[in-house]
Design an enzyme around this catalytic site. Structure first.
Site, PDB file in Angstrom:
ATOM      1  N   CYS A  80      23.503  43.548  57.232  1.00  0.00           N
ATOM      2  CA  CYS A  80      24.241  44.269  56.192  1.00  0.00           C
ATOM      3  C   CYS A  80      25.628  43.674  55.939  1.00  0.00           C
ATOM      4  O   CYS A  80      26.049  43.535  54.791  1.00  0.00           O
ATOM      5  CB  CYS A  80      24.322  45.761  56.507  1.00  0.00           C
ATOM      6  SG  CYS A  80      25.060  46.181  58.100  1.00  0.00           S
ATOM      7  N   ASP A 285      25.627  49.376  48.322  1.00  0.00           N
ATOM      8  CA  ASP A 285      25.036  49.518  49.646  1.00  0.00           C
ATOM      9  C   ASP A 285      23.914  48.496  49.815  1.00  0.00           C
ATOM     10  O   ASP A 285      22.965  48.474  49.031  1.00  0.00           O
ATOM     11  CB  ASP A 285      24.481  50.938  49.791  1.00  0.00           C
ATOM     12  CG  ASP A 285      24.023  51.269  51.189  1.00  0.00           C
ATOM     13  OD1 ASP A 285      23.876  50.334  52.002  1.00  0.00           O
ATOM     14  OD2 ASP A 285      23.816  52.464  51.480  1.00  0.00           O
ATOM     15  N   HIS A 287      21.712  48.416  52.157  1.00  0.00           N
ATOM     16  CA  HIS A 287      20.680  48.923  53.060  1.00  0.00           C
ATOM     17  C   HIS A 287      19.408  49.343  52.340  1.00  0.00           C
ATOM     18  O   HIS A 287      18.962  50.496  52.417  1.00  0.00           O
ATOM     19  CB  HIS A 287      21.228  50.084  53.883  1.00  0.00           C
ATOM     20  CG  HIS A 287      22.356  49.693  54.778  1.00  0.00           C
ATOM     21  ND1 HIS A 287      23.672  49.776  54.391  1.00  0.00           N
ATOM     22  CD2 HIS A 287      22.369  49.190  56.028  1.00  0.00           C
ATOM     23  CE1 HIS A 287      24.449  49.353  55.368  1.00  0.00           C
ATOM     24  NE2 HIS A 287      23.678  49.000  56.377  1.00  0.00           N
TER      25      HIS A 287
END
Length: 400
Positions: A80, A285, A287
């Site tokens: 990430c 993000d 993820h």
């Protein structure tokens, strides 16, 4: 003692949410700031979403060629911060080659420069800034493939990779010890200044020109008046939580026209922060896991998965982990001088603490950044890495 979140919360990603569950922007009269641009949430919502969608969105990928030939074929659970590093550098490349006002349009034939930027991040070993290059460069910095990076580590790796990017010709400078040294940056972005000194530039411009045309001549690209600057500043804004005295200063960073945003996150995950509204940070993000993308035979890249086409995520600024890296892009010397002027104004304000110091020349107590080669056996680099990254204490590796 670190509190471990329930497994569902620790792995909550875009994969577990449906589009309709994303919260839209609040109906508020407070300004929305996205990478140096101000919007009205009541009247410019489409413009806000267009701006956000136009940023490059790098996420976990799967089924790419094995890293190092025999390594992982997905970065789910560990990549990430590497993806956030790609996003902040991708924004710099967009500003460098397309301009901050460029907007992405779904399904349209894209400009050649845009395709070249995307190709620099495709998940394969020969792309300048691929997950393969970042992970393998990290091995040389003592980070095994599959290990989580902190903001400082990924900044140092991007700095080294940028040296091989002869198309963009960026200077990526990582300012350490919470200090930005103007003289150091100008020497890096204007290498001809050193030649002027070595060749007796004080004798006058005629002497300098003759010298450049003679034995001391630099390559053509080295004589450019200014190499575009990507300035990354690793910061520690508290011990375990962000110190509230830095909050207003952090917000001001998103208002600067040179802003590239911030990479950092909260316990369990790293995010790319691109702005704020009220007391909430706006972020992309990484993820979610998407299939790796292969360029088409005609050189075009299927790019829809590289743009976030739903409202971006938001989180309260107090939830931010104190270990971050702020980024800025200065295409010209004038833009850098303007950035310095704005930072000095911010440091005079009484409503917040400065996040870093801006100085004209390097203090005598500081070690040259060039000397910090961040090798595993270099004790200063280990100390700095522990101080800025703190992945062992405040971040957890997401379960695969």
């Amino acid at each position: 003692m670190h509190l471990q979140l329930p497994s569902f919360a620790a792995t909550l990603t875009y994969d577990t949410l449906r589009f309709g569950e994303f919260e839209d922007f609040p109906e508020t009269s407070e300004p929305v700031w996205i990478l140096g641009k101000q919007y009205n949430a009541l009247t410019e919502k489409d413009d806000i979403l267009s701006d956000v969608t136009s940023r490059l969105w790098f996420t976990y990928r799967k089924n790419f060629p094995p890293i190092g030939g025999t390594g992982p074929t997905s970065d789910t659970g560990w990549g990430c911060m590497l993806r956030c590093g790609q996003m902040i550098l991708g924004e710099a490349l967009m500003c460098r080659h397309l301009g901050r006002d460029w907007r992405w349009a779904k399904g349209h034939k894209q400009r050649e420069e845009y395709i070249s930027i995307l190709n620099a991040f495709i998940d394969k070993k020969d792309s300048y800034y691929s997950i393969h290059q970042i992970a393998q460069m990290g091995v040389g910095e003592g980070k095994p493939i599959g290990q989580w990076y902190g903001p400082n580590t990924v900044a140092q790796v991007l700095k080294k990779l940028a040296m091989f990017d002869t198309w963009s010709r960026l200077v990526v400078h990582v300012a350490m010890d919470n200090t930005v040294v103007i003289e150091e940056i100008k020497r890096l972005c204007m290498p001809w200044l050193d030649v002027a000194g070595a060749c007796g530039g004080s004798e006058g411009m005629g002497e300098l020109n003759g010298c450049l045309e003679g034995a001391c001549a630099l390559a053509e690209e080295e004589t450019a008046l200014w190499k575009p600057l990507v300035l990354l500043i690793p910061l520690r804004l508290g011990l375990t939580d962000i110190n509230e005295a830095y909050i207003e200063t952090l917000k001001q960073c998103f208002m600067l026209p040179q802003s590239l945003g911030v990479i950092g996150g909260k316990p369990n995950s790293a995010h790319y922060f691109i702005g704020y509204v009220g007391e909430e940070l706006i972020y992309l993000d990484p993820h979610t896991t998407q299939p790796a993308v292969e360029p088409c035979e005609d050189g075009q890249v299927p790019d829809e998965t590289y743009h976030c086409q739903h409202p971006p995520c938001r989180m309260h600024i107090c939830e931010l982990d104190p270990s971050i890296a702020a980024g800025f892009f200065c295409r010209t010397e004038d833009e850098f001088d303007d950035w310095c002027m704005r930072i000095r104004r911010l440091s005079c304000n009484k409503w917040g603490l400065p996040m870093f110091e801006l100085v004209d020349s390097q203090p005598s107590h500081m070690v040259s950044v060039d000397a910090l080669n961040l090798t595993p056996d270099f004790s200063d680099s280990d100390r700095l890495e522990r101080f800025f990254d703190s992945e062992d204490e405040e971040f957890e590796i997401l379960s695969l």
